[in-house]
Design a protein around this motif. Structure first.
Motif, PDB file in Angstrom:
ATOM      1  N   ALA A  34     -67.216 -32.455  -4.168  1.00 20.36           N
ATOM      2  CA  ALA A  34     -66.628 -31.066  -4.303  1.00 20.36           C
ATOM      3  C   ALA A  34     -65.416 -31.329  -5.315  1.00 20.36           C
ATOM      4  O   ALA A  34     -64.766 -30.377  -5.519  1.00 20.36           O
ATOM      5  CB  ALA A  34     -65.866 -30.772  -3.053  1.00 20.36           C
ATOM      6  N   ASP A  38     -58.135 -29.121 -11.495  1.00 16.55           N
ATOM      7  CA  ASP A  38     -57.020 -28.104 -10.918  1.00 16.55           C
ATOM      8  C   ASP A  38     -55.987 -27.810 -11.939  1.00 16.55           C
ATOM      9  O   ASP A  38     -55.331 -28.793 -12.351  1.00 16.55           O
ATOM     10  CB  ASP A  38     -56.672 -28.504  -9.604  1.00 16.55           C
ATOM     11  CG  ASP A  38     -55.770 -27.717  -8.857  1.00 16.55           C
ATOM     12  OD1 ASP A  38     -55.204 -26.670  -9.660  1.00 16.55           O
ATOM     13  OD2 ASP A  38     -55.260 -27.863  -7.723  1.00 16.55           O
ATOM     14  N   CYS A  50     -60.220 -32.554  -4.549  1.00 14.40           N
ATOM     15  CA  CYS A  50     -61.143 -31.525  -3.614  1.00 14.40           C
ATOM     16  C   CYS A  50     -60.446 -30.543  -2.836  1.00 14.40           C
ATOM     17  O   CYS A  50     -59.999 -31.111  -1.967  1.00 14.40           O
ATOM     18  CB  CYS A  50     -62.119 -32.611  -2.840  1.00 14.40           C
ATOM     19  SG  CYS A  50     -63.165 -33.946  -3.669  1.00 14.40           S
ATOM     20  N   PRO A  53     -62.911 -24.339  -0.715  1.00 16.84           N
ATOM     21  CA  PRO A  53     -63.144 -23.319  -1.477  1.00 16.84           C
ATOM     22  C   PRO A  53     -62.977 -21.867  -0.874  1.00 16.84           C
ATOM     23  O   PRO A  53     -63.339 -21.989   0.396  1.00 16.84           O
ATOM     24  CB  PRO A  53     -64.560 -23.509  -1.879  1.00 16.84           C
ATOM     25  CG  PRO A  53     -65.147 -24.369  -0.610  1.00 16.84           C
ATOM     26  CD  PRO A  53     -64.094 -25.280  -0.326  1.00 16.84           C
TER      27      PRO A  53
END
Lengths: 407, 83
Positions: A34, A38, A50, A53
């Protein structure tokens, strides 16, 4: 089942592959990392983590409640509500004085402190949030969960760094065995994805710096691993004595059959090279469960993807098992959720028992030639699992191992 | 240019997660679910956004009273002349 067995009757998960246990399990089976860049981290050398979501605390918890809590509490509340619903518990009917909450917390809320320190250091002390303490101190996560659910038994924060969530399960087990509680919600939550957290771990040289390939960065047991990837999430189990679960006709996912805890007393961050403390915790957990190494069919490894952890964990498993059973490392997919990791991986281990399937370790292209383990990779492996272990080892040399058995 | 009440309502909705439909000038903070810690938070956020400090709010203060204090602090005028 014996009367004093500890039953897992509910699970809640919020992870970087989805909100909810079902989404998280599917994401683990898919076996894709994942990790992603960012924009909040664009001034740092490590610019990926990670994250969960589509996680919208305001929608899930209501905006007023969400606005007064920090991320680690958002994650915990969502997972706790799911766990209670999954257990078929009605909070208005249970004996609230007999319900406990024990949650692991790793780093507190560094992001909150960062914000307030900024105000303090720019002579704006009068703008420090009156909620800074209640948003950030470790005890408030279990306290907020207890408040949300109306659970009035003991609520405790447990802090053993990256082992916190697993240690919490062990404390919860003891509260049930001693008769102090009838039901305990246990696990952990953390969001280690804020710039201050990433910068601090990066300065320790513990993070993968694979910025050209975030999705390939968390690669436990692979020869090219170079550190872990920070993540966020929560995993919470509902535990109760088997007799209590049977009396209310609860579905039992698995049994928490044994726990082992130890401390390396070797170095502040590096694991003992032979995994001395890990071996002690593994053997204690097996003895506690009344099992021999031959009874165990799967190990959910700590598997951080650092050079030292994966080697020491490998040595510990070889020492205890000779030939260890198949291993997987959820952190390859989820990153390292710190105080949340133990609870999440415990839930994943229970799901492996329930589905008789081991989810794959992502990014394992070439096994480290110095590591001799059967690491499930690429695709899930259906297999017979009677008992499975989940390992967690923290900075500070704090180790925790739990054993789950099929019902 | 928004009025002091509108500024207050915006903070309550955007920063403290209140539902705009629950707000009215005659509502007290207690009625919309704000305790004394929430009021301390409101004061700090208002000071950050408007540069003025509003004091003496209690859970029994109405939103109109708070808006008047905000206006008075901003203009240096008596609270009674605001709104």
């Amino acid at each position: 089942m014996r009367r004093d067995d500890i039953a897992v009757t509910g699970m809640g998960m919020v992870t970087p592959v989805g909100v909810g246990t079902e989404a998280s399990w599917q994401g683990l089976l898919d076996g894709r990392s994942a990790a992603a860049t960012d924009p909040r981290l664009d001034r740092l050398d490590v610019d990926f983590t990670c994250r969960v979501p589509g996680f919208e605390p305001g929608k899930l918890l209501g905006r007023a409640l969400a606005s007064r809590l920090d991320s680690h509490a958002h994650l915990a509340l969502v997972a706790a509500r799911e766990a209670v619903a999954d257990a078929g518990l009605a909070t208005e009917e249970w004996d609230a004085t007999r319900v406990g909450v024990v949650l692991g917390v790793g780093c507190n809320s560094l992001e909150q402190y960062h914000r307030e320190f900024g105000r303090l250091n720019s002579d704006r002390a009068k703008l420090i949030s009156p909620r800074a303490i209640v948003r950030s101190v470790p005890n408030m996560v279990p306290a907020e969960v207890a408040l949300d659910l109306g659970a009035r038994g003991p609520s405790l924060a447990v802090s053993t760094a990256c082992a916190s969530g697993t240690t919490a399960l062990s404390i919860a087990r003891d509260l049930l065995r001693s008769g102090s509680c009838d039901i305990v919600l246990a696990g952990g939550s953390e969001s280690g994805t804020a710039p201050v957290t990433v910068a601090c771990f990066q300065q320790m040289r513990t993070l993968s710096e694979r910025t050209h390939d975030p999705g390939g960065a968390s690669r436990p047991f692979d020869q090219d691993r170079d550190g872990f990837v920070l993540g966020e999430g929560a995993g919470i189990l509902v535990l109760e004595r088997a007799e209590h679960a049977a009396a209310r006709n609860a579905r039992v996912h698995a049994l928490l059959a044994g726990c082992g805890n130890s401390t390396d007393a070797h170095h502040v961050t590096a694991p003992h090279p032979e995994g001395r403390g890990a071996v002690q915790a593994l053997r204690q957990a097996l003895d506690d469960a009344g099992l021999t190494p031959a009874d165990v069919d799967h190990v959910n490894a700590h598997g951080t993807s650092t050079a030292l952890n994966d080697q020491a964990e490998h040595r510990a498993l070889r020492a205890v098992f000779g030939t260890p059973p198949p291993v997987t490392a959820n952190k390859s997919v989820l990153g390292h959720c710190l105080g949340g990791a133990g609870g999440i991986e415990a839930a994943a281990t229970v799901l492996s028992l329930r589905h008789q399937t081991i989810p794959p370790t992502a990014n394992l292209d070439t096994l480290d030639p110095d590591i001799d383990l059967d690491v499930v990779h690429k695709v899930p492996r259906p297999t017979r699992i009677r008992a499975a272990l989940s390992n967690s080892f923290g900075f500070g040399g704090q180790n925790a191992v739990v054993v789950f058995t099929a019902v | 240019m928004s009025t002091p009440y509108e500024k207050l309502a915006d903070i309550l909705v955007e920063e403290l997660g209140q539902d705009r439909d629950d707000l009215s000038p005659s509502a007290t903070f207690s009625e919309i679910g704000l305790d004394s810690l929430s009021l301390a938070e409101l004061s700090v956020i208002a000071m950050d956004k408007t540069g003025v400090e509003i004091e003496d709010l209690t859970p029994e203060s109405t939103l109109a009273e708070a808006a008047a204090l905000l206006d008075a602090a901003a203009s240096g005028a008596d609270a009674g002349s605001a709104i």
